[in-house]
Design an enzyme around this catalytic site. Structure first.
Site, PDB file in Angstrom:
ATOM      1  N   GLU A 134       0.815  -1.215   0.000  1.00  0.00           N
ATOM      2  CA  GLU A 134       0.000   0.000   0.000  1.00  0.00           C
ATOM      3  C   GLU A 134       0.850   1.269   0.000  1.00  0.00           C
ATOM      4  O   GLU A 134       2.082   1.207   0.043  1.00  0.00           O
ATOM      5  CB  GLU A 134      -0.951  -0.015   1.206  1.00  0.00           C
ATOM      6  CG  GLU A 134      -2.222  -0.818   0.963  1.00  0.00           C
ATOM      7  CD  GLU A 134      -3.125  -0.238  -0.115  1.00  0.00           C
ATOM      8  OE1 GLU A 134      -2.947   0.933  -0.519  1.00  0.00           O
ATOM      9  OE2 GLU A 134      -4.015  -0.962  -0.566  1.00  0.00           O
ATOM     10  N   HIS A 135       0.171   2.403   0.013  1.00  0.00           N
ATOM     11  CA  HIS A 135       0.813   3.714  -0.071  1.00  0.00           C
ATOM     12  C   HIS A 135       1.860   3.909   1.024  1.00  0.00           C
ATOM     13  O   HIS A 135       1.691   3.478   2.161  1.00  0.00           O
ATOM     14  CB  HIS A 135      -0.232   4.834   0.014  1.00  0.00           C
ATOM     15  CG  HIS A 135      -0.919   4.884   1.346  1.00  0.00           C
ATOM     16  ND1 HIS A 135      -0.412   5.608   2.400  1.00  0.00           N
ATOM     17  CD2 HIS A 135      -2.041   4.277   1.792  1.00  0.00           C
ATOM     18  CE1 HIS A 135      -1.201   5.464   3.441  1.00  0.00           C
ATOM     19  NE2 HIS A 135      -2.199   4.660   3.107  1.00  0.00           N
ATOM     20  N   ASP A 136       2.970   4.510   0.639  1.00  0.00           N
ATOM     21  CA  ASP A 136       4.028   4.935   1.555  1.00  0.00           C
ATOM     22  C   ASP A 136       4.700   3.801   2.320  1.00  0.00           C
ATOM     23  O   ASP A 136       5.358   4.044   3.325  1.00  0.00           O
ATOM     24  CB  ASP A 136       3.489   5.983   2.543  1.00  0.00           C
ATOM     25  CG  ASP A 136       2.904   7.187   1.827  1.00  0.00           C
ATOM     26  OD1 ASP A 136       3.682   7.894   1.164  1.00  0.00           O
ATOM     27  OD2 ASP A 136       1.675   7.400   1.903  1.00  0.00           O
ATOM     28  N   CYS A 137       4.552   2.573   1.862  1.00  0.00           N
ATOM     29  CA  CYS A 137       5.240   1.441   2.497  1.00  0.00           C
ATOM     30  C   CYS A 137       6.682   1.377   2.027  1.00  0.00           C
ATOM     31  O   CYS A 137       7.028   1.887   0.960  1.00  0.00           O
ATOM     32  CB  CYS A 137       4.558   0.123   2.125  1.00  0.00           C
ATOM     33  SG  CYS A 137       2.980  -0.143   2.936  1.00  0.00           S
ATOM     34  N   GLU A 172       2.028   2.824   5.068  1.00  0.00           N
ATOM     35  CA  GLU A 172       3.134   3.318   5.871  1.00  0.00           C
ATOM     36  C   GLU A 172       3.836   2.235   6.692  1.00  0.00           C
ATOM     37  O   GLU A 172       4.582   2.540   7.617  1.00  0.00           O
ATOM     38  CB  GLU A 172       2.685   4.471   6.767  1.00  0.00           C
ATOM     39  CG  GLU A 172       2.125   5.631   5.974  1.00  0.00           C
ATOM     40  CD  GLU A 172       1.558   6.737   6.828  1.00  0.00           C
ATOM     41  OE1 GLU A 172       1.507   6.603   8.070  1.00  0.00           O
ATOM     42  OE2 GLU A 172       1.145   7.758   6.255  1.00  0.00           O
TER      43      GLU A 172
END
Length: 173
Positions: free
Chosen positions: A101-104, A121
């Site tokens: 997912e986003h910002d991982c 994250e």
């Protein structure tokens, strides 16, 4: 030299299939197709030391955000999803239908198993493994060379070199 796939086991077959689907067979360089993270890291270092160039392989059915960063020699499997601002390190594996997912952050030599999910994250440390169908919760960190068992649900940070299994995931003694 043509593309050198290092590894002839099951994961090697999967990578070879993706190489063919992506039309990369005539590319000069190498990719390490070995599931064991420590062995893969060693083979990657040896091939690079011989002056070979690592090639990133992304299966054509994978979805990768244009704002994601994919490292050298990484493998992104069939129907995997890499969402905005995610970072996948060098020689990392994002396996079939996995979601980052986003910002991982997936660090170098790490492995995200088939159907595994990293929620926003979250971070997977160097050489860490998130097993098949496991879930890493929002904003959590799995330390370097740690292993998360298949189907586990991680609801707290996991230290380096630990093994955690279950729902919720608990560190094994």
């Amino acid at each position: 030299m043509k593309l050198n796939i290092i590894g002839a086991g099951g994961h090697g077959k999967v990578v070879a299939d993706a190489v063919q689907a992506a039309g990369l067979g005539d590319t000069d360089g190498f990719i390490v197709a070995i599931g064991d993270n420590e062995v893969r890291a060693c083979e990657y270092a040896q091939a690079a030391a011989r002056g070979q160039r690592p090639i990133t392989v992304i299966h054509p059915t994978a979805t990768v955000s244009p704002t994601a960063t994919i490292g050298d020699g990484a493998y992104i499997g069939a129907e995997a999803i890499i969402n905005p601002c995610a970072r996948v390190g060098d020689n990392a594996i994002i396996n079939t239908r996995a979601t980052v997912e986003h910002d991982c952050v997936v660090a170098d030599h790490a492995f995200v198993g088939p159907h595994a999910v990293m929620l926003g994250e979250s971070q997977l440390g160097v050489g860490a493994l998130l097993g098949a169908s496991a879930t890493l919760g929002i904003g959590l960190t799995v330390g370097a060379w740690a292993r998360i068992g298949e189907g586990a649900v991680v609801k707290q940070d996991i230290p380096s070199r630990a093994t955690a299994v279950g729902v919720p995931a608990k560190v094994c003694d």
